[in-house]
Design a protein around this motif. Structure first.
Motif, PDB file in Angstrom:
ATOM      1  N   GLU A 127      82.680 -85.301  -5.071  1.00 20.75           N
ATOM      2  CA  GLU A 127      83.932 -84.720  -4.494  1.00 20.75           C
ATOM      3  C   GLU A 127      84.402 -85.454  -3.264  1.00 20.75           C
ATOM      4  OE1 GLU A 127      85.703 -81.937  -5.637  1.00 20.75           O
ATOM      5  OE2 GLU A 127      84.235 -82.539  -7.500  1.00 20.75           O
ATOM      6  N   LEU A 128      83.404 -85.915  -2.401  1.00 17.04           N
ATOM      7  CA  LEU A 128      83.790 -86.685  -1.140  1.00 17.04           C
ATOM      8  C   LEU A 128      84.518 -87.885  -1.687  1.00 17.04           C
ATOM      9  CD1 LEU A 128      83.594 -87.290   1.842  1.00 17.04           C
ATOM     10  CD2 LEU A 128      81.289 -88.457   1.573  1.00 17.04           C
ATOM     11  N   GLU A 129      84.104 -88.353  -2.466  1.00 20.43           N
ATOM     12  CA  GLU A 129      85.089 -90.007  -2.933  1.00 20.43           C
ATOM     13  C   GLU A 129      86.264 -89.536  -3.375  1.00 20.43           C
ATOM     14  OE1 GLU A 129      82.182 -91.439  -5.789  1.00 20.43           O
ATOM     15  OE2 GLU A 129      81.006 -92.521  -4.118  1.00 20.43           O
ATOM     16  N   LYS A 130      86.442 -88.471  -4.188  1.00 17.48           N
ATOM     17  CA  LYS A 130      87.966 -87.878  -4.348  1.00 17.48           C
ATOM     18  C   LYS A 130      88.823 -87.947  -3.189  1.00 17.48           C
ATOM     19  CE  LYS A 130      86.769 -85.575  -8.922  1.00 17.48           C
ATOM     20  NZ  LYS A 130      86.515 -84.296  -9.373  1.00 17.48           N
ATOM     21  N   ASP A 131      88.158 -87.037  -2.356  1.00 18.82           N
ATOM     22  CA  ASP A 131      88.911 -86.842  -0.998  1.00 18.82           C
ATOM     23  C   ASP A 131      89.335 -88.209  -0.478  1.00 18.82           C
ATOM     24  OD1 ASP A 131      88.612 -84.107  -1.165  1.00 18.82           O
ATOM     25  OD2 ASP A 131      86.931 -83.742   0.284  1.00 18.82           O
ATOM     26  N   ILE A 132      88.399 -88.913  -0.249  1.00 21.42           N
ATOM     27  CA  ILE A 132      88.588 -90.228   0.389  1.00 21.42           C
ATOM     28  C   ILE A 132      89.652 -91.256  -0.193  1.00 21.42           C
ATOM     29  CG2 ILE A 132      87.647 -92.714   0.757  1.00 21.42           C
ATOM     30  CD1 ILE A 132      84.721 -91.149   1.424  1.00 21.42           C
ATOM     31  N   ALA A 133      89.646 -91.027  -1.598  1.00 22.29           N
ATOM     32  CA  ALA A 133      90.604 -91.787  -2.643  1.00 22.29           C
ATOM     33  C   ALA A 133      91.989 -91.197  -2.212  1.00 22.29           C
ATOM     34  CB  ALA A 133      90.251 -91.700  -3.992  1.00 22.29           C
ATOM     35  N   ASN A 134      92.208 -89.895  -2.112  1.00 23.46           N
ATOM     36  CA  ASN A 134      93.231 -89.132  -2.033  1.00 23.46           C
ATOM     37  C   ASN A 134      93.980 -89.575  -0.467  1.00 23.46           C
ATOM     38  OD1 ASN A 134      93.406 -87.848  -4.372  1.00 23.46           O
ATOM     39  ND2 ASN A 134      92.281 -86.035  -3.684  1.00 23.46           N
ATOM     40  N   LEU A 135      93.095 -89.393   0.326  1.00 21.28           N
ATOM     41  CA  LEU A 135      93.665 -89.619   1.603  1.00 21.28           C
ATOM     42  C   LEU A 135      94.089 -91.243   1.848  1.00 21.28           C
ATOM     43  CD1 LEU A 135      94.077 -89.297   4.737  1.00 21.28           C
ATOM     44  CD2 LEU A 135      91.725 -89.495   5.236  1.00 21.28           C
ATOM     45  N   LYS A 136      93.222 -92.249   1.418  1.00 22.18           N
ATOM     46  CA  LYS A 136      93.666 -93.570   1.394  1.00 22.18           C
ATOM     47  C   LYS A 136      94.919 -94.023   0.771  1.00 22.18           C
ATOM     48  CE  LYS A 136      90.426 -96.709   2.104  1.00 22.18           C
ATOM     49  NZ  LYS A 136      89.367 -97.870   1.756  1.00 22.18           N
ATOM     50  N   ALA A 137      94.987 -93.258  -0.552  1.00 22.00           N
ATOM     51  CA  ALA A 137      96.259 -93.587  -1.272  1.00 22.00           C
ATOM     52  C   ALA A 137      97.407 -93.036  -0.667  1.00 22.00           C
ATOM     53  CB  ALA A 137      96.088 -92.777  -2.602  1.00 22.00           C
ATOM     54  N   ALA A 138      97.280 -91.959  -0.106  1.00 23.51           N
ATOM     55  CA  ALA A 138      98.334 -91.122   0.993  1.00 23.51           C
ATOM     56  C   ALA A 138      98.744 -92.149   2.094  1.00 23.51           C
ATOM     57  CB  ALA A 138      97.895 -89.806   1.322  1.00 23.51           C
ATOM     58  N   MET A 139      97.616 -92.523   2.818  1.00 22.70           N
ATOM     59  CA  MET A 139      97.988 -93.504   3.790  1.00 22.70           C
ATOM     60  C   MET A 139      98.686 -94.890   3.412  1.00 22.70           C
ATOM     61  SD  MET A 139      94.297 -93.304   5.853  1.00 22.70           S
ATOM     62  CE  MET A 139      94.590 -94.630   6.708  1.00 22.70           C
ATOM     63  N   ALA A 140      98.294 -95.359   2.144  1.00 18.08           N
ATOM     64  CA  ALA A 140      99.094 -96.535   2.019  1.00 18.08           C
ATOM     65  C   ALA A 140     100.384 -96.138   1.491  1.00 18.08           C
ATOM     66  CB  ALA A 140      98.234 -97.016   0.744  1.00 18.08           C
ATOM     67  N   ALA A 141     100.708 -95.263   0.667  1.00 15.96           N
ATOM     68  CA  ALA A 141     102.074 -94.796   0.384  1.00 15.96           C
ATOM     69  C   ALA A 141     102.963 -94.216   1.589  1.00 15.96           C
ATOM     70  CB  ALA A 141     101.886 -93.537  -0.423  1.00 15.96           C
TER      71      ALA A 141
END
Length: 377
Positions: A127-141
């Motif tokens: 679950e944490l890894e999903k949260d991290i992936a979502n945040l990093k993708a949003a930051m990049a976008a």
């Protein structure tokens, strides 16, 4: 002239779609995991975009997927079951008519607070890894270079999910520190700053430890910091933020322990960034503690005062924000001050005193005020 960075404490308002999914999971209702995950990804991207539009330079995921900043651990670790007794803060008990009013008006969030009834073990970092992936993708976008992710401290977990298994409070804290260690290291290892939420260092004084003297409570708080520092032993403090507060609720706050008393404990944490309330009217005067005890602030500490409130729908004037920041710039210099908020805007899913649109208006005022203060620095 210098640039003062802009951040906040972490949680932000969630959409109704997100809240519905979170409570479907919370209540054990049927829901599609893929649809849940897609909704979180979409919402985090939107939340980061709104932060950028408001002028926030150090962003978070808004704690979008979490039921709350502390009790989310029950979903990621074993050992929690049932429910624990509720205990209103001591200041609200002094004003029972007000306590009754906010309870009847829906002014208190409803969510499970299970007890610790077994050995606490990680269910994995999925679950944490999903949260991290979502945040990093949003930051990049959204073109953001710096982000942070919240995690519960051992002390705040012990405050809300009380011990009914380990032989002592100390043993429970030790167990929590050991299991949370991996979560903390995973966040920093992903290139994000780690924020530890520690209202246990102040709020718990008038919520759980009302029978103790301030001196006795400070010993408890010191044990919480000791457990936290143990969990952070492999992490560079330059990547760590710590947040202290007296409770994110409108109330008299007449039982709050003073910043002066918890100051040394707070400064002993292995965290470079120190986030604290200064807009709360009960603590607005305590900027002077930092002035008077400047020599006790380690030179590597960066102060992140809360210069916008998170319990009312007033939108602070940017000049008021700037004046609040000026005080801290005068103490430690503009390079050691970041503009922040008193607390989170969405501490519990589906609950928040501040209207979502106004929450982002406050962040906009925060950024404008930081720009004014930076020009004067």
């Amino acid at each position: 002239m210098s640039k003062i960075e802009v951040t906040h404490v972490g949680s932000l308002p969630r959409t109704q779609k997100v809240v519905d999914y979170i409570f479907a999971r919370e209540n054990g209702d049927d829901y599609e995991v893929a649809a849940f995950d897609a909704a979180m990804t979409e919402a985090v991207n939107d939340t980061v975009r709104k932060q950028v539009d408001a002028g926030v330079s150090i962003v978070s995921d808004g704690e979008t997927s979490k039921i709350s900043y502390a009790t989310y651990v029950k979903d990621r670790y074993t050992g929690f079951s049932g429910d624990s007794p509720r205990n209103a803060p001591a200041d609200l008990k002094l004003y029972p008519s007000f306590l009754k009013r906010i309870a009847e008006s829906g002014g208190t969030p409803k969510y499970a607070r299970p007890m610790c009834t077994g050995e606490v073990r990680s269910k994995g970092q999925g679950e944490l890894e999903k949260d991290i992936a979502n945040l990093k993708a949003a930051m990049a976008a959204n073109g953001v270079e710096r982000g942070f992710m919240n995690a519960a401290s051992p002390g705040v977990i012990s405050l809300f999910l009380q011990n009914d298994f380990y032989s002592s409070r100390e043993a429970y804290l030790e167990a929590l520190a050991e299991v949370m260690k991996a979560e903390y290291e995973t966040i920093v290892g992903a290139g994000l700053d780690l924020q530890l939420d520690c209202p246990d260092l102040a709020l718990s004084r008038h919520m759980l430890f009302t029978d103790l003297s301030d001196e006795e409570f400070l010993k408890i708080a010191a044990s919480h910091i000791e457990a936290l520092n143990h969990a952070l032993q492999n992490i560079d403090p330059a990547n760590v933020r710590i947040h202290i507060c007296w409770g994110n609720y409108e109330g008299p706050h007449v039982c709050d322990i003073s910043m002066d008393k918890v100051f040394s404990t707070l400064m002993s944490a292995r965290a470079r960034y120190v986030l604290f309330e200064t807009s709360n009217p009960r603590h607005a005067h305590e900027w002077s503690v930092f002035r008077d005890r400047k020599s006790e602030i380690p030179e590597d500490k960066i102060l992140v005062p809360g210069v916008v409130d998170t319990t009312t729908n007033f939108v602070e004037h940017p000049e008021a924000v700037a004046q609040r920041l000026d005080r801290f710039v005068d103490i430690v210099g503009s390079d050691r001050v970041i503009a922040g908020s008193d607390c989170g805007f969405g501490t519990f899913a589906g609950f928040g005193a501040v209207d979502p649109e106004i929450a982002y208006a406050k962040l906009g005022a925060l950024a404008e005020g930081a720009a004014i203060a930076g020009e004067r620095a």
